[in-house]
Write an enzyme that holds these catalytic residues in place. Structure first.
Site, PDB file in Angstrom:
ATOM      1  N   CYS A   1      34.706  52.984  -9.101  1.00  0.00           N
ATOM      2  CA  CYS A   1      34.811  51.605  -9.587  1.00  0.00           C
ATOM      3  C   CYS A   1      33.498  51.096 -10.163  1.00  0.00           C
ATOM      4  O   CYS A   1      33.335  50.992 -11.364  1.00  0.00           O
ATOM      5  CB  CYS A   1      35.290  50.670  -8.477  1.00  0.00           C
ATOM      6  SG  CYS A   1      35.287  48.924  -8.987  1.00  0.00           S
TER       7      CYS A   1
ATOM      8  N   HIS B   1      38.072  38.787  -3.893  1.00  0.00           N
ATOM      9  CA  HIS B   1      38.787  37.740  -4.616  1.00  0.00           C
ATOM     10  C   HIS B   1      40.210  37.581  -4.088  1.00  0.00           C
ATOM     11  O   HIS B   1      40.755  36.477  -4.062  1.00  0.00           O
ATOM     12  CB  HIS B   1      38.842  38.068  -6.114  1.00  0.00           C
ATOM     13  CG  HIS B   1      37.509  38.015  -6.802  1.00  0.00           C
ATOM     14  ND1 HIS B   1      36.485  37.199  -6.380  1.00  0.00           N
ATOM     15  CD2 HIS B   1      37.040  38.669  -7.898  1.00  0.00           C
ATOM     16  CE1 HIS B   1      35.440  37.359  -7.181  1.00  0.00           C
ATOM     17  NE2 HIS B   1      35.747  38.246  -8.086  1.00  0.00           N
TER      18      HIS B   1
ATOM     19  N   HIS C   1      39.985  49.621  -3.646  1.00  0.00           N
ATOM     20  CA  HIS C   1      40.304  50.317  -4.894  1.00  0.00           C
ATOM     21  C   HIS C   1      39.162  51.222  -5.348  1.00  0.00           C
ATOM     22  O   HIS C   1      39.262  51.834  -6.408  1.00  0.00           O
ATOM     23  CB  HIS C   1      40.598  49.288  -5.993  1.00  0.00           C
ATOM     24  CG  HIS C   1      39.413  48.428  -6.306  1.00  0.00           C
ATOM     25  ND1 HIS C   1      39.026  47.386  -5.490  1.00  0.00           N
ATOM     26  CD2 HIS C   1      38.501  48.484  -7.311  1.00  0.00           C
ATOM     27  CE1 HIS C   1      37.925  46.832  -5.995  1.00  0.00           C
ATOM     28  NE2 HIS C   1      37.587  47.482  -7.095  1.00  0.00           N
TER      29      HIS C   1
ATOM     30  N   SER D   1      36.021  42.591  -6.024  1.00  0.00           N
ATOM     31  CA  SER D   1      37.381  42.392  -6.533  1.00  0.00           C
ATOM     32  C   SER D   1      38.384  42.266  -5.393  1.00  0.00           C
ATOM     33  O   SER D   1      39.336  41.488  -5.468  1.00  0.00           O
ATOM     34  CB  SER D   1      37.771  43.543  -7.464  1.00  0.00           C
ATOM     35  OG  SER D   1      36.968  43.555  -8.621  1.00  0.00           O
TER      36      SER D   1
ATOM     37  N   CYS E   1      33.955  46.124  -2.435  1.00  0.00           N
ATOM     38  CA  CYS E   1      33.837  45.546  -3.775  1.00  0.00           C
ATOM     39  C   CYS E   1      34.304  44.089  -3.786  1.00  0.00           C
ATOM     40  O   CYS E   1      35.216  43.710  -3.050  1.00  0.00           O
ATOM     41  CB  CYS E   1      34.664  46.373  -4.754  1.00  0.00           C
ATOM     42  SG  CYS E   1      34.572  45.791  -6.466  1.00  0.00           S
TER      43      CYS E   1
END
Length: 379
Positions: free
Chosen positions: A180, A58, A74, A55, A53
């Site tokens: 997610c 980042h 996650h 996220s 992912c």
């Protein structure tokens, strides 16, 4: 007695392998870590699948400052391998979707039904609820777990609230994505107040979350679903999940293109990428009286320019949507039903599979903007 029997029946896993981010902008090495037993209210989960992912990316790039060393990841699924004292919601052997917001159930947000933005979870961050760590390097350094999960490890110790038991006929890769991207995308659409059949929808960003927002718009019978991205191959892929129209924002002005396809703008525009440019595009493409929903996480500190006079005179709504805008576990239940009924396609999003040792390669593919979702499959 049951708890003590559980621990007696397994050989406690004191070591595991995990991808550990030690420094931003650097590859993640696979390290052997020491793992503590689950404490009160916690469980040990043997990982089955973990999604790649943005996220986590980042954090890798430094756009989301996070304490290190840390095991990222996650979006995942796994099997309960052991339980600590006081665990009542799951049992050993349960196959689970994992929530990256394991809510406390007692804070103001939880009491108001917004467990997706649990205050206690936010405060404790990458530590467990008692403020401590369950992972350490072999020389004793404390290791953080992203979102209290850290699914880029062979096993994780997490709060029982992170685990949502699911039917045996749901594949682990599907369950991981529901943890997610599916919940964030589909949930961010179907849980929006005022969303009704026949509305027009634009989705800016055709990545994993964007494809699911498109599926969410299809679920609520949107009349037009316009996908926006800079890659033609991703836009072509979006048709498979319900897009009725596509716009390449690198080749034409997406706002003008969306306005031309609709009655001067869409009822709902979703920014699933998370950037100043995409949020502003989504807002400008929203009609009078319409709603712009920011779903994607922008780099820390970034802002967007929103014309305040237009916001008032045209009575627009600008809102954020985190993790499906509602209780993740309630949304999990809906999504599992939708999947089993064939109303959403989750497995079709998985286009790349990797071993844990290939995790850096997996993120290189994400950076290249390849279609669909990559998944780490554990042995």
């Amino acid at each position: 007695l049951i708890t003590s029997m559980v621990f007696a029946d397994i050989v406690w896993r004191k070591h595991l392998r995990a991808a550990v981010l030690i420094e931003s902008k650097k590859p993640m090495p696979i390290l052997e870590l020491n793992q503590s037993e689950p404490k009160t209210g916690e469980v040990l989960v043997k990982m089955s699948a973990a999604g790649i992912c943005a996220s986590d990316h980042h954090v890798m790039t430094g756009d989301n400052p996070t304490p290190m060393p840390i095991v990222l990841g996650h979006e995942g699924s796994g099997v309960i391998e052991a339980i600590g004292p006081g665990v009542s919601s799951v049992k050993v052997g349960d196959r689970c979707v994992l929530s990256f917001v394991p809510n406390c159930g007692h804070c103001r947000s939880c009491r108001e039904g917004l467990s997706n933005i649990c205050d206690t979870n936010r405060i404790t961050g990458t530590r467990q609820y008692d403020g401590g760590f369950r992972l350490h390097t072999t020389d004793g350094v404390e290791v953080h777990q992203f979102a209290k999960l850290g699914v880029f490890g062979e096993s994780i110790v997490v709060p029982q609230q992170a685990c949502y038991p699911m039917p045996d006929d749901v594949p682990m890769e599907v369950a991981a994505l529901i943890g997610c991207s599916v919940t964030t995308g589909v949930g961010g659409v179907i849980n929006q107040p005022g969303m009704r059949a026949g509305m027009t929808v634009a989705v800016v960003g055709a990545g994993g979350v964007g494809l699911n927002a498109i599926q969410g718009a299809k679920l609520v019978n949107a009349s037009k679903i316009i996908a926006v991205d800079i890659y033609d191959h991703k836009l072509e892929f979006a048709y498979k999940f319900g897009a009725t129209h596509v716009v390449n924002s690198k080749e034409e002005d997406p706002v003008k293109a969306i306005q031309a396809l609709t009655d001067d703008g869409v009822d709902f525009a979703f920014d699933t990428f998370g950037h100043k440019i995409t949020t502003e595009q989504a807002y400008k493409a929203t009609r009078k009286g319409g709603t712009t929903v920011v779903v994607g996480l922008a780099p820390d500190g970034m802002g967007a320019e929103i014309p305040m006079i237009d916001l008032v005179r045209n009575q627009k709504t600008l809102v954020g949507s985190y993790y499906g805008s509602a209780s993740p576990q309630e949304t999990f239940g809906k999504l599992l039903e939708f999947y089993l009924q064939g109303r959403i396609d989750v497995g079709g999003m998985v286009t790349r599979r990797y071993k844990l040792e290939e995790i850096n390669e997996a993120y290189e593919a994400l950076e290249r903007g390849e279609d669909g979702r990559g998944v780490i499959v554990f042995q």
